[in-house]
Write a protein that holds these residues in place. Structure first.
Motif, mmCIF file in Angstrom:
data_model
loop_
_atom_site.group_PDB
_atom_site.id
_atom_site.type_symbol
_atom_site.label_atom_id
_atom_site.label_comp_id
_atom_site.label_asym_id
_atom_site.label_seq_id
_atom_site.Cartn_x
_atom_site.Cartn_y
_atom_site.Cartn_z
ATOM 1 N N GLY A 89 0.793 -1.235 0.000
ATOM 2 C CA GLY A 89 0.000 0.000 0.000
ATOM 3 C C GLY A 89 0.821 1.277 0.000
ATOM 4 O O GLY A 89 0.269 2.371 -0.096
ATOM 5 N N SER A 90 2.159 1.169 0.132
ATOM 6 C CA SER A 90 2.958 2.391 0.229
ATOM 7 C C SER A 90 3.146 3.093 -1.119
ATOM 8 O O SER A 90 3.736 4.166 -1.190
ATOM 9 N N TYR A 92 0.995 4.643 -2.578
ATOM 10 C CA TYR A 92 0.181 5.862 -2.572
ATOM 11 C C TYR A 92 1.055 7.111 -2.598
ATOM 12 O O TYR A 92 0.729 8.103 -3.230
ATOM 13 N N GLU A 93 2.212 7.059 -1.887
ATOM 14 C CA GLU A 93 3.002 8.281 -1.784
ATOM 15 C C GLU A 93 3.741 8.601 -3.083
ATOM 16 O O GLU A 93 4.034 9.763 -3.347
ATOM 17 N N ILE A 94 3.993 7.596 -3.885
ATOM 18 C CA ILE A 94 4.604 7.859 -5.193
ATOM 19 C C ILE A 94 3.543 8.449 -6.119
ATOM 20 O O ILE A 94 3.795 9.395 -6.856
ATOM 21 N N LEU A 95 2.325 7.897 -6.028
ATOM 22 C CA LEU A 95 1.232 8.407 -6.873
ATOM 23 C C LEU A 95 0.863 9.843 -6.493
ATOM 24 O O LEU A 95 0.448 10.625 -7.340
ATOM 25 N N ALA A 96 1.005 10.156 -5.200
ATOM 26 C CA ALA A 96 0.610 11.497 -4.732
ATOM 27 C C ALA A 96 1.750 12.509 -4.860
ATOM 28 O O ALA A 96 1.547 13.699 -4.602
ATOM 29 N N ALA A 97 2.931 12.049 -5.246
ATOM 30 C CA ALA A 97 4.094 12.948 -5.326
ATOM 31 C C ALA A 97 4.134 13.682 -6.671
ATOM 32 O O ALA A 97 3.582 13.192 -7.657
ATOM 33 N N PRO A 98 4.760 14.859 -6.688
ATOM 34 C CA PRO A 98 4.846 15.607 -7.952
ATOM 35 C C PRO A 98 5.900 15.027 -8.898
ATOM 36 O O PRO A 98 6.852 15.700 -9.271
#
Lengths: 255, 311
Positions: A89-90, A92-98
């Motif tokens: 599930g981690s 998410y932070e790559i998907l949410a990063a610019p």
């Protein structure tokens, strides 16, 4: 921010750090298995096989064994690299990063290819302990190794992207890649096969990769080097296209 | 505090399985405020957050963050946002320090160990900086997620159920941290199941149900508008029935027949309390004690969702 250099760097170093943490599995294991190939095939069987194209059997199989490691390692490194954050599930932070999709893929694939090239170099060094290895076209060898490492790391990325469990992750490397490498002339010359099986082998794309690498070592190949290079580039373009399509659709990682 | 930092216009999301998670949602979030999003499970809170952060693609509608479109200008919008997800989704084999530094890098910021140190110290994680994440407790992991979200100094922070599974003490510590962040100028949007959490720290409250925003209002205004007070009147002696002359007050008689409860609207000019007390005295009922009780946000939330489901 036109290019997220630090984002790319973060993923790349993060993946390389995984390599460091799992050094035993990542480096020692392929070196050990390759050494066993040299002992069993090179030393034992080599005593019963004549020179092929004027090259001793032990030396002849070096490019094939490097290619075997390169293909399996580049696929497993990158497929695991993208699958694991998807699994826990981690991601998410790559998907949410610019960070752009291109930068993300390049970082994962770049790290996977780097790890594979390190392993490839270690195996090449290891093979020197067992047999005499000469490299006739070193630049061509480096070019082919880099091309294959990137292409199959990208292929591994695709497998990791599409897999929804660990079993699916291992299916292609185990059931497709390993048999293709073994049946792709890694341990023998195609001339040693009966005509029918020679014909069948022409449909195995790995044959062209192994022969290309063998040409860079000894100048001996069952095919023209350009056929090998063209087949690698074709597969690279195919992988790029499929990965781009899958990511555009957001398949399995983005709703 | 009047400038809109996030503006959401007619946002809808239908997933591939046909689930309509958001239906034409419009909402403006002001710079520097703490907005609490309340809603039952599956109301669409996480989908809304995920769209703004770039994790989920909207089906239609527009979202602007600080004037930038979340699709076309995703680098600008995402670099302003920090996200604390609902689930404890962490790379379990990595150290706390490396994990937080990794997130900072992802957001395009150069390594800054001093800043990471300050974030970890504020969240009481500094002594755990070299610990592998899987060695930490759930509460600690929750703090690591907050540290990661703050690692690139975001001006907007999304907290998706930040105190789920966290003990009371730590929850209150987190509220203090959130308040401190707001004071430093960070706009905070949180979803929570703990109504007391919204009541304790939010400036505004948005209630979401079935993918639609039912109400958005200042917390105080919502409490004032929808809040009803109850006056409990304890009697010295039992009364079997409510006297006829008191029927106009819509009183409730308690089970033990020793107290009456009167509900009234705090917004009305005349609450009717003076007349009620006068009439009770006229009926010969002797008062023992008086207590007032205010509606909580939780009761308002339950009422709103119930009304919305019935409509």
């Amino acid at each position: 921010m036109r290019i997220n250099y630090y984002g790319f760097r973060a993923i790349y170093l993060h993946e390389m750090d995984r390599f460091r943490r799992t050094l035993l599995q990542s480096l020692i294991s392929p070196v050990l298995s390759t050494s066993l190939y040299f002992i069993v095939f090179g030393s034992v069987i080599g005593n019963y096989v004549q020179n092929i194209d004027g090259i001793s059997y032990g030396s002849y199989i070096v490019p094939g064994l490097i290619m075997l490691t390169l293909l399996t390692q580049s696929i497993s490194n990158t497929s695991f690299g993208i699958f694991f954050p998807k699994f826990n599930g981690s991601l998410y932070e790559i998907l949410a990063a610019p960070i752009s999709t291109f930068e993300m893929v390049l970082a994962f694939v770049g790290a996977g290819a780097t790890k594979t090239l390190i392993i490839g170099a270690v195996i090449l060094a290891t093979s020197n302990f067992f047999v005499e290895v000469s490299i006739l076209h070193p630049l061509l060898m480096v070019f082919l190794l880099v091309l294959v490492a990137f292409t199959f790391a990208l292929f591994g990325f695709l497998i990791g992207l599409l897999s929804s469990n660990f079993e699916q992750m291992s299916i292609i490397p185990t059931l497709v890649i390993t048999p293709m490498v073994f049946l792709g002339g890694s341990l023998y010359s195609l001339d040693m096969l009966p005509p029918f099986w020679q014909m069948v082998t022409y449909f195995n794309p790995v044959v062209y990769l192994i022969n290309g690498l063998r040409f860079s070592f000894y100048g001996a190949s069952d095919f023209n080097i350009w056929i090998s290079i063209a087949s690698m580039i074709f597969f690279l373009v195919l992988c790029i296209s499929v990965v781009a399509y899958v990511l555009k659709k957001g398949y399995t990682i983005k709703s | 505090m009047s400038e809109d930092l996030i503006s959401i216009n007619n946002l809808s999301k239908t997933y591939k399985n046909g689930l309509k998670a958001l239906n034409n949602v419009s909402l403006n979030i002001k710079k520097g405020e703490i907005l609490a999003m309340l809603g039952p499970n599956g109301a669409g809170k996480t989908t809304l957050i995920s769209i703004i952060c770039g994790i989920v693609t909207p089906s239609s509608g527009k979202v602007n963050v600080d004037g930038f479109d979340i699709i076309n200008d995703y680098r600008q919008t995402r670099s302003k946002i920090g996200l604390v997800p609902q689930e404890l989704t962490l790379e379990n084999f990595e150290t706390v320090f490396n994990n937080v530094s990794f997130t900072r890098g992802l957001y395009g910021k150069a390594p800054d160990p001093k800043y990471i140190e300050s974030v970890l110290k504020k969240l009481s994680l500094w002594d755990k900086k070299d610990n592998i994440l899987r060695q930490l407790s759930g509460g600690m992991k929750r703090r690591v997620l907050i540290a990661k979200a703050l690692s690139h100094k975001p001006s907007i922070l999304f907290l998706d159920e930040p105190t789920a599974g966290v003990d009371v003490e730590l929850r209150k510590d987190m509220w203090k941290s959130v308040e401190a962040l707001r004071e430093s100028g960070v706009t905070i949007i949180l979803t929570t199941h703990y109504i007391e959490e919204a009541e304790a720290i939010a400036d505004r409250v948005a209630v979401i149900n079935n993918g639609e925003i039912i109400v958005v209002d200042q917390k105080k205004d919502l409490l004032n508008k929808m809040g009803r007070k109850k006056l409990r009147i304890d009697l010295h002696e039992k009364t079997d029935t409510i006297p006829e002359s008191l029927s106009k007050y819509d009183l409730e008689l308690s089970g033990n027949k020793l107290s009456l409860t009167y509900s009234y609207d705090t917004q009305k000019q005349r609450t009717g309390i003076t007349n009620l007390l006068q009439d009770i005295r006229d009926q010969g009922l002797k008062l023992k004690d008086l207590k007032t009780e205010e509606s909580t946000l939780e009761k308002i939330f339950v009422t709103l969702v119930k009304e919305n489901n019935e409509n």
